[in-house]
Scaffold this active site. Sequence first.
Site, short mmCIF file in Angstrom:
data_model
loop_
_atom_site.label_atom_id
_atom_site.label_comp_id
_atom_site.label_asym_id
_atom_site.label_seq_id
_atom_site.Cartn_x
_atom_site.Cartn_y
_atom_site.Cartn_z
N LYS A 149 2.16 2.68 2.18
CA LYS A 149 2.72 3.30 3.56
C LYS A 149 1.59 2.26 4.84
CE LYS A 149 -2.87 4.08 3.30
NZ LYS A 149 -3.82 4.73 2.45
N LYS A 162 0.76 -1.59 -0.05
CA LYS A 162 0.07 -0.24 0.26
C LYS A 162 0.54 1.11 -0.04
CE LYS A 162 -3.34 -2.24 2.49
NZ LYS A 162 -3.97 -2.56 3.66
N1 C2G Z 1 -12.37 -8.29 7.31
C1 C2G Z 1 -14.26 -8.17 8.10
N2 C2G Z 1 -14.74 -7.61 7.70
C2 C2G Z 1 -14.49 -6.64 7.61
C3 C2G Z 1 -12.87 -6.48 7.90
C4 C2G Z 1 -12.31 -6.86 7.46
O1 C2G Z 1 -14.28 -9.41 7.97
N3 C2G Z 1 -15.02 -5.44 8.00
C5 C2G Z 1 -11.91 -9.32 7.26
C6 C2G Z 1 -11.13 -9.52 6.61
O2 C2G Z 1 -11.62 -10.06 5.36
C7 C2G Z 1 -9.76 -10.91 6.73
C8 C2G Z 1 -9.21 -9.72 8.40
O3 C2G Z 1 -10.63 -9.26 8.25
O4 C2G Z 1 -9.93 -11.36 6.64
C9 C2G Z 1 -8.38 -8.98 8.29
O5 C2G Z 1 -8.36 -8.05 7.61
P1 C2G Z 1 -7.45 -6.72 7.10
O6 C2G Z 1 -6.26 -6.36 7.98
O7 C2G Z 1 -7.83 -5.71 6.17
O8 C2G Z 1 -5.96 -7.96 6.41
P2 C2G Z 1 -5.41 -7.94 5.48
O9 C2G Z 1 -4.89 -6.20 4.91
O10 C2G Z 1 -6.50 -7.73 4.05
O11 C2G Z 1 -4.45 -8.80 4.79
O12 C2G Z 1 -2.25 -12.13 3.78
C10 C2G Z 1 -3.01 -11.62 3.39
C11 C2G Z 1 -2.89 -10.18 4.20
O13 C2G Z 1 -2.29 -10.69 5.15
C12 C2G Z 1 -4.56 -10.09 4.49
#
Ligand code: C2G
Length: 129
Positions: free
Chosen positions: A47, A45
């Site tokens: 960042k 990203k």
């Molecule tokens: N999640 C969810 N509902 C939301 C937000 C997030 O179910 N409203 C879930 C995402 O689908 C994911 C988990 O929470 O399975 C973690 O989300 P993120 O922190 O956004 O993770 P991400 O940056 O997608 O990292 O190897 C894959 C990455 O490490 C995933």
Amino acid sequence: MKRIITFGTFDLFHIGHLNILERAKAEGDYLIVGISTDALNYSKKQKNPIYSEKDRMRIIQSLKVVDEVFYEESLELKGDYIKQHNADVLVMGNDWEGRFDEFKSICEVVYLKRTPSISTTEIIEIIKE
Ligand code: C2G
């Protein structure tokens, strides 16, 4: 004992994160969480997360549904992490639907529906306004 693995950044920990971790745990008995490192996030990203990897790990580690945590340093190592941790099931939110189907040869792959109307990005935007 059924071992579940899931991955995420879990920045600004919120109810969507808790929901998916609780539902992941309900798929089996032992929940292992790979926390994306700051460097992995930066590479995706351009960042850094608001919370450091150390703090994000401490928060996730403190949850009673979580049995084990480790740092996810690269997306390419997912297959290795699944094998190293002897995971039976990989759980991810459905924003990743289909993206990890290649691991169906080494474990079960389950995509769970995301919690609607909440995300780290939206929280940051609301606070900015
Ligand atoms: N999640 C969810 N509902 C939301 C937000 C997030 O179910 N409203 C879930 C995402 O689908 C994911 C988990 O929470 O399975 C973690 O989300 P993120 O922190 O956004 O993770 P991400 O940056 O997608 O990292 O190897 C894959 C990455 O490490 C995933």
